[in-house]
Scaffold this motif. Structure first.
Motif, PDB file in Angstrom:
ATOM      1  N   GLN A  98       0.832  -1.200   0.000  1.00  0.00           N
ATOM      2  CA  GLN A  98       0.000   0.000   0.000  1.00  0.00           C
ATOM      3  C   GLN A  98       0.870   1.255   0.000  1.00  0.00           C
ATOM      4  O   GLN A  98       1.776   1.400   0.829  1.00  0.00           O
ATOM      5  N   ILE A 100       0.871   5.720  -0.644  1.00  0.00           N
ATOM      6  CA  ILE A 100       0.170   7.004  -0.767  1.00  0.00           C
ATOM      7  C   ILE A 100       0.861   7.798  -1.869  1.00  0.00           C
ATOM      8  O   ILE A 100       2.080   7.975  -1.841  1.00  0.00           O
ATOM      9  N   SER A 256      -7.173   3.703  -5.052  1.00  0.00           N
ATOM     10  CA  SER A 256      -8.282   4.102  -4.193  1.00  0.00           C
ATOM     11  C   SER A 256      -8.316   5.619  -4.167  1.00  0.00           C
ATOM     12  O   SER A 256      -7.323   6.271  -3.820  1.00  0.00           O
ATOM     13  N   THR A 392      -8.368  12.066   2.054  1.00  0.00           N
ATOM     14  CA  THR A 392      -7.430  10.971   1.796  1.00  0.00           C
ATOM     15  C   THR A 392      -7.724   9.774   2.694  1.00  0.00           C
ATOM     16  O   THR A 392      -7.643   8.614   2.258  1.00  0.00           O
ATOM     17  N   ALA A 395     -10.051   7.132   1.511  1.00  0.00           N
ATOM     18  CA  ALA A 395      -9.501   6.207   0.519  1.00  0.00           C
ATOM     19  C   ALA A 395      -8.608   5.162   1.172  1.00  0.00           C
ATOM     20  O   ALA A 395      -8.567   4.006   0.738  1.00  0.00           O
ATOM     21  N   ILE A 396      -7.881   5.550   2.219  1.00  0.00           N
ATOM     22  CA  ILE A 396      -7.083   4.558   2.970  1.00  0.00           C
ATOM     23  C   ILE A 396      -8.020   3.554   3.621  1.00  0.00           C
ATOM     24  O   ILE A 396      -7.812   2.339   3.568  1.00  0.00           O
ATOM     25  N   ASN A 410      -1.428  -1.287  -4.175  1.00  0.00           N
ATOM     26  CA  ASN A 410      -2.587  -0.428  -4.000  1.00  0.00           C
ATOM     27  C   ASN A 410      -2.112   0.996  -3.743  1.00  0.00           C
ATOM     28  O   ASN A 410      -1.336   1.235  -2.806  1.00  0.00           O
ATOM     29  N   VAL A 412      -3.178   4.896  -2.906  1.00  0.00           N
ATOM     30  CA  VAL A 412      -4.172   5.858  -2.447  1.00  0.00           C
ATOM     31  C   VAL A 412      -3.792   7.228  -2.986  1.00  0.00           C
ATOM     32  O   VAL A 412      -2.633   7.653  -2.868  1.00  0.00           O
TER      33      VAL A 412
END
Length: 468
Positions: A98, A100, A256, A392, A395-396, A410, A412
């Motif tokens: 994951q 950002i 996301s 944000t 979306a996380i 993934n 974000v």
């Protein structure tokens, strides 16, 4: 490259025609007649490019033949030199799978800068080449307004009018707009909600007779909201950027995205249509969840608007959703026009089960309320040390709810800096972050804006009286 309206009328248009028009004459939105396609070798060749060079490669096919490549490249280079981070859209890892992608390092600390820094330059170039003036008209639920003002304020060819819902944006967001005192910049606080503001903008575009002539010429009304195709075009780039950083095109990536108006995530849909391997696009919303209801139960209907801690998503109707519906209708503009007319009359729509199941193969969604927003901000900060803004964080959190392949990266989309939303950060039990140096005195600057009733004629009169 030619562009057509989602509602099927008016014929094919050039990029510059679409840039200056914003909304199509039939009330539809412009989309490319055909998307440019990149094969895997082409995408692979883009690895390692600086952001501005990648942006040129992705954007150039949409503009080809209308703006000289050297001019376009110069505009793109200038747009991203205004960003505070050398990577422009840096990736920060939260978990093993994951990341950002921080889209808030532009001059107004929001993802809108990616498109609007470029849009302002494209408009200035095109208007100057044509010897025209424009009235830039937009509605904002928070971030579009300041980004549009920052992108367009330096042009002598434009007057700017931005509508925002009175007392329904954060103080930081409001002051980013209202402390710009240039004579060409006008902020209007409408005593209504964002949808009211957006409806008035659309009505002004539908009937521009209220604009007065000057020196025998009528100014052109120009859209800066994401109904303007150039906004979507510029946002496609950062999907390619993230995927290439994480191994694309040799593995797919999921995204996301906090979104109310559907424009930011639609850019990911376009990137996929251009050939970028995208596994899932996850729509993250707050209590104003018309998109979530569609993707979960094929129910796209208006409901009452709620004021939330993520105000940029406080939207009842998602303007850009029409672009996806157009594809779901097999690009049949007449069928889409009928569907939108029914929606205007009844406030609801759905698609066939077959089409809904097809779109569900790519899209998923999640909804987060105010308490869950605060809880998630605190949990994520305690767990990782990362402070996410209230958009944000939806979306996380969506990634915790929506099943994705753990072998798939993934990403974000972090759409705004947390400093813009101190109320949400403090309600989460954390200290509000310090303002960046260039905005340290923002709350002490002089403001100028006009509070107007929720009345189209009042807005039109204000515009007439404040043209330079």
């Amino acid at each position: 490259m030619k562009y057509i309206s989602t509602r099927g009328q008016g014929g094919a248009k050039s990029f510059q025609e679409v840039l200056l028009a914003g909304l199509a004459e039939d009330g539809g939105l412009y989309v490319p007649a055909e998307l440019p396609r990149f094969d895997q070798d082409k995408i692979r060749s883009l690895r390692g490019l600086p952001y501005n060079e990648l942006a040129f490669e992705v954007i150039q096919p949409f503009v080809a033949g209308e703006i000289p490549d050297a001019k376009l490249k110069g505009m793109i280079d200038d747009s991203y030199t205004t960003f505070a981070h050398e990577a422009v859209a840096p990736l920060t890892q939260l978990k093993s799978h994951q990341w950002i992608m921080e889209l808030f390092h532009g001059p107004t600390l929001a993802f809108k800068d990616f498109a609007l820094q470029l849009l302002g330059r494209l408009l200035d170039y095109t208007l100057t080449e044509r010897g025209e003036r424009a009235v830039v008209l937009g509605a904002t639920s928070g971030d579009t307004g300041s980004a549009a003002i920052e992108g367009c304020r330096h042009s002598d060819a434009m007057d700017i009018f931005i509508l925002h819902p009175y007392q329904r944006v954060s103080e930081f967001q409001r002051r980013q707009m209202t402390t710009v005192l240039d004579s060409s910049v006008n902020n209007i606080a409408v005593q209504g909600n964002f949808d009211d503001c957006q409806a008035m903008v659309k009505q002004c575009f539908a009937d521009q007779s209220f604009l007065p002539e000057s020196s025998g010429k009528k100014p052109r009304l120009v859209a800066v909201n994401s109904i303007n195709w150039a906004r979507i075009m510029a946002q496609v780039v950062y999907y390619f950027h993230a995927a290439l950083e994480l191994g694309g095109p040799d593995r797919a990536v999921s995204f996301s995205v906090p979104t109310g108006n559907f424009g930011d995530i639609f850019a990911g849909y376009i990137a996929r249509g251009m050939g970028l391997p995208v596994d899932k696009l996850i729509v993250a919303t707050n209590r104003n969840d018309i998109l979530h209801r569609f993707f979960q139960s094929n129910d796209y209907r208006k409901q009452g608007l709620e004021h939330t801690l993520s105000p940029s998503m406080d939207i009842m109707v998602s303007s850009n959703f029409e672009r996806l519906l157009f594809d779901l209708q097999d690009r049949d503009g007449n069928a889409l026009a009928e569907q939108m007319a029914t929606f205007e009359e009844t406030g609801k729509l759905s698609v066939s089960e077959q089409r809904w199941q097809k779109v569900r193969e790519l899209f998923d969604s999640s909804r987060t309320d105010n308490q869950d927003t605060c809880d998630a901000i605190k949990v994520i900060f305690d767990r990782t040390g990362y402070l996410a803004d209230p958009h944000t964080v939806t979306a996380i959190r969506a990634l915790e709810e929506v099943a994705t392949d753990r072998r798939t990266p993934n990403v974000v989309l972090a759409t705004a800096h947390p400093v813009k939303f101190p109320q949400a950060i403090e309600q989460a039990g954390l200290d509000a972050p310090k303002r960046p140096h260039h905005l340290k005195d923002l709350l002490d600057r002089e403001e100028r804006y006009e509070v107007l009733p929720n009345d189209l004629n009042a807005v039109k009169r204000f515009i007439q009286n404040h043209l330079t």
